[in-house]
Design a protein around this motif. Sequence first.
Motif, PDB file in Angstrom:
ATOM      1  N   MET A   1     116.800 -21.786 -97.643  1.00  0.00           N
ATOM      2  CA  MET A   1     115.824 -21.476 -96.602  1.00  0.00           C
ATOM      3  C   MET A   1     115.655 -19.965 -96.435  1.00  0.00           C
ATOM      4  O   MET A   1     114.548 -19.480 -96.174  1.00  0.00           O
ATOM      5  CB  MET A   1     116.251 -22.103 -95.274  1.00  0.00           C
ATOM      6  CG  MET A   1     116.410 -23.627 -95.324  1.00  0.00           C
ATOM      7  SD  MET A   1     115.071 -24.502 -96.164  1.00  0.00           S
ATOM      8  CE  MET A   1     113.738 -24.255 -95.003  1.00  0.00           C
ATOM      9  N   VAL A   2     116.739 -19.203 -96.599  1.00  0.00           N
ATOM     10  CA  VAL A   2     116.640 -17.739 -96.482  1.00  0.00           C
ATOM     11  C   VAL A   2     115.787 -17.183 -97.609  1.00  0.00           C
ATOM     12  O   VAL A   2     114.915 -16.324 -97.387  1.00  0.00           O
ATOM     13  CB  VAL A   2     118.046 -17.101 -96.493  1.00  0.00           C
ATOM     14  CG1 VAL A   2     117.942 -15.579 -96.657  1.00  0.00           C
ATOM     15  CG2 VAL A   2     118.784 -17.425 -95.198  1.00  0.00           C
ATOM     16  N   THR A   3     116.004 -17.664 -98.850  1.00  0.00           N
ATOM     17  CA  THR A   3     115.202 -17.157 -99.963  1.00  0.00           C
ATOM     18  C   THR A   3     113.738 -17.585 -99.815  1.00  0.00           C
ATOM     19  O   THR A   3     112.833 -16.843-100.209  1.00  0.00           O
ATOM     20  CB  THR A   3     115.753 -17.656-101.310  1.00  0.00           C
ATOM     21  OG1 THR A   3     115.835 -19.093-101.308  1.00  0.00           O
ATOM     22  CG2 THR A   3     117.142 -17.078-101.555  1.00  0.00           C
ATOM     23  N   MET A   4     113.518 -18.770 -99.250  1.00  0.00           N
ATOM     24  CA  MET A   4     112.139 -19.175 -98.963  1.00  0.00           C
ATOM     25  C   MET A   4     111.487 -18.236 -97.963  1.00  0.00           C
ATOM     26  O   MET A   4     110.319 -17.857 -98.100  1.00  0.00           O
ATOM     27  CB  MET A   4     112.123 -20.593 -98.390  1.00  0.00           C
ATOM     28  CG  MET A   4     112.104 -21.691 -99.418  1.00  0.00           C
ATOM     29  SD  MET A   4     111.787 -23.243 -98.612  1.00  0.00           S
ATOM     30  CE  MET A   4     110.232 -22.893 -97.828  1.00  0.00           C
ATOM     31  N   LEU A   5     112.244 -17.859 -96.937  1.00  0.00           N
ATOM     32  CA  LEU A   5     111.722 -16.936 -95.928  1.00  0.00           C
ATOM     33  C   LEU A   5     111.336 -15.602 -96.554  1.00  0.00           C
ATOM     34  O   LEU A   5     110.306 -15.017 -96.201  1.00  0.00           O
ATOM     35  CB  LEU A   5     112.762 -16.730 -94.821  1.00  0.00           C
ATOM     36  CG  LEU A   5     112.401 -15.731 -93.723  1.00  0.00           C
ATOM     37  CD1 LEU A   5     111.169 -16.203 -92.952  1.00  0.00           C
ATOM     38  CD2 LEU A   5     113.573 -15.519 -92.772  1.00  0.00           C
ATOM     39  N   ILE A   6     112.154 -15.131 -97.496  1.00  0.00           N
ATOM     40  CA  ILE A   6     111.835 -13.874 -98.193  1.00  0.00           C
ATOM     41  C   ILE A   6     110.500 -13.996 -98.912  1.00  0.00           C
ATOM     42  O   ILE A   6     109.642 -13.101 -98.848  1.00  0.00           O
ATOM     43  CB  ILE A   6     112.956 -13.511 -99.189  1.00  0.00           C
ATOM     44  CG1 ILE A   6     114.276 -13.260 -98.458  1.00  0.00           C
ATOM     45  CG2 ILE A   6     112.557 -12.291-100.007  1.00  0.00           C
ATOM     46  CD1 ILE A   6     114.244 -12.112 -97.483  1.00  0.00           C
ATOM     47  N   GLY A   7     110.298 -15.118 -99.601  1.00  0.00           N
ATOM     48  CA  GLY A   7     109.026 -15.329-100.287  1.00  0.00           C
ATOM     49  C   GLY A   7     107.851 -15.334 -99.329  1.00  0.00           C
ATOM     50  O   GLY A   7     106.788 -14.773 -99.627  1.00  0.00           O
TER      51      GLY A   7
END
Length: 604
Positions: A338-344
């Motif tokens: 979810m954190v890497t999705m937020l970065i995207g």
Amino acid sequence: MYKIQKSESEMSHRVNVLIILLLSVVLMALGAYLHDAELGALCPSWPLCPGRFADQIIIYIHRALALILVLSCLACATHMRKDSSLKGSKNLTWMNWIVGLILLQALLGALTALFNLPAIISFVHLIISIVTLAFTVVLHHGLGPRAISPGQELPVLIKDSLLICLILFFIQSLLGGLVRHTGAGAACGLGVGHLLVCTDTLTSISSWWPERAASQLQMLHRLSGIFLFLFALPSLAYSFLKFSSLEGSTAAKARNCSLLAILLLFVQVYSGFYNIASSLAIHATVFHLVIAAALLSFVLKARLYHVAMETEFSGKAQISFFTDILELFKPRLAGLVMVTMLIGALLAPGKIYFLDVMISFALIFMVVASATTLNCWMERDIDGLMERTKDRALPSGRMQPKTALIIGLVMAVISLPAIYFIVNPLTALLGLIAHLMYLLAYTPLKQHSAAALFVGAVPGALPPVMGWTTLTGSMDATAWCLFAILFVWQLPHFLAISVYYRGDYESAGIKVFARKTNFSSVRRDILLYTLVLMACALAPAWWAGFSKTYETSATIVSLAFLAVAVYGFFIEKTEDSTRRWARQYFLGSIIYLPLLLAAMVFFQ
């Protein structure tokens, strides 16, 4: 974790942590005041502000307290590391996490002032503050005295209901933060006449569920608050009654925490109504936030006391069906996704519609949870062979395999079509590819070929791309750079893990490079992949138009990470030394990735 008597140094640790806890709450309150009063715009610099000191007194107080908090954390961490009785303890691990989170908050605060970062960064800053607060409460509890046995087995229902309350409180905090930082607080009207029904300020239409996104967000926050109250009140009341029937000082503390949480719950509901009735007066919104922090803390404390008494009575914490389900979801892996999705999503161009993003993220979380659940179902026999996984729900026999299978399939059947119709087809396609590759390619391949390392890296690299496509519905150079960074990062990261857990992997028959080759080739491969990762980290500056500042930042953090890989060639050529170095590289990879992704967000 618990001790019968406290030494003078141990008591001082607990006092220091309490000071950190109180400072954190005060800083949250001051930060909310500065945001709501829009005083941050008066000081577009850091650490000093131009103009008269008297005009920015609150800003200076906030920054001074932030500095005091950072120094207090560093001093407390140093003091605890020198205490030999805490060496290797969970309390020291919690302290390290707290220091890292507080330093991250300080960095976010400074960067927000310097670069006038968007509202989403302030929202992330608030969420990190809440997580830091929870970690500090856990640490303060862990440094406390040993629990007194309740003399009887405690109902698991109490622990589960309190955990659900904590999850709901966190979700409600997310919604509250979104309302605060998107300016949606007044979207449904203000004043006494708008307490129960949303009257859209633009359309003047009154309804329970308005059409405009900002009004929907405000109404969702209200409705979820009502649901939270209806669930939390009986849960806390039951906890209070049960704790009251037990003997011992620990039960009394748990009872008092439950009682205080009940009282704060009513105060929080009143403060929410008062927020609307007072037309979002600054003192009302700040008070609402502080009460929310206190409520979260006391509910968490009550659950910690329950676990402590449970452990004291039976020798270990009891595992429930609900916690087994959470374990199937692999919260740490899901959190990273979810954190890497937020970065995207943060890197994607265009406006961010928070409610749409939240719905998208919730559906993608269901895809991730489905994949991890079905993975646990497929690997239940393998997990039973490994020391670190043999006590999980399926290999231990606590849960029937068909239960996990049904949960995983139902979530997949619901989430993937919903993403297609609600978000966009490309994001649904990427989710389907990640889901199928993780389950049908990576999972079975692990026991047959070392190529599983590369196959598994594909679904692991797709989440930030899905965050990008959630907002754009298309791919471009930045999306491909994100994929490349996450793909290559996983290769040395998991090679290091395979060295550290070599015995477990051999017992389970999992084929990774560290099993079939010697440690020298593993060190070589890790160095090679780290060099490729450095090139991928610089790719956004070369092909996606990222700034020179990003290029410099990426170069610095990549060289530092590369140094850890090179260090592996200068250690003793023994298995123990190699395992220690692999552990250091693994921890370095966990630090490297957030730093690099943060540089992408801030210096794009």
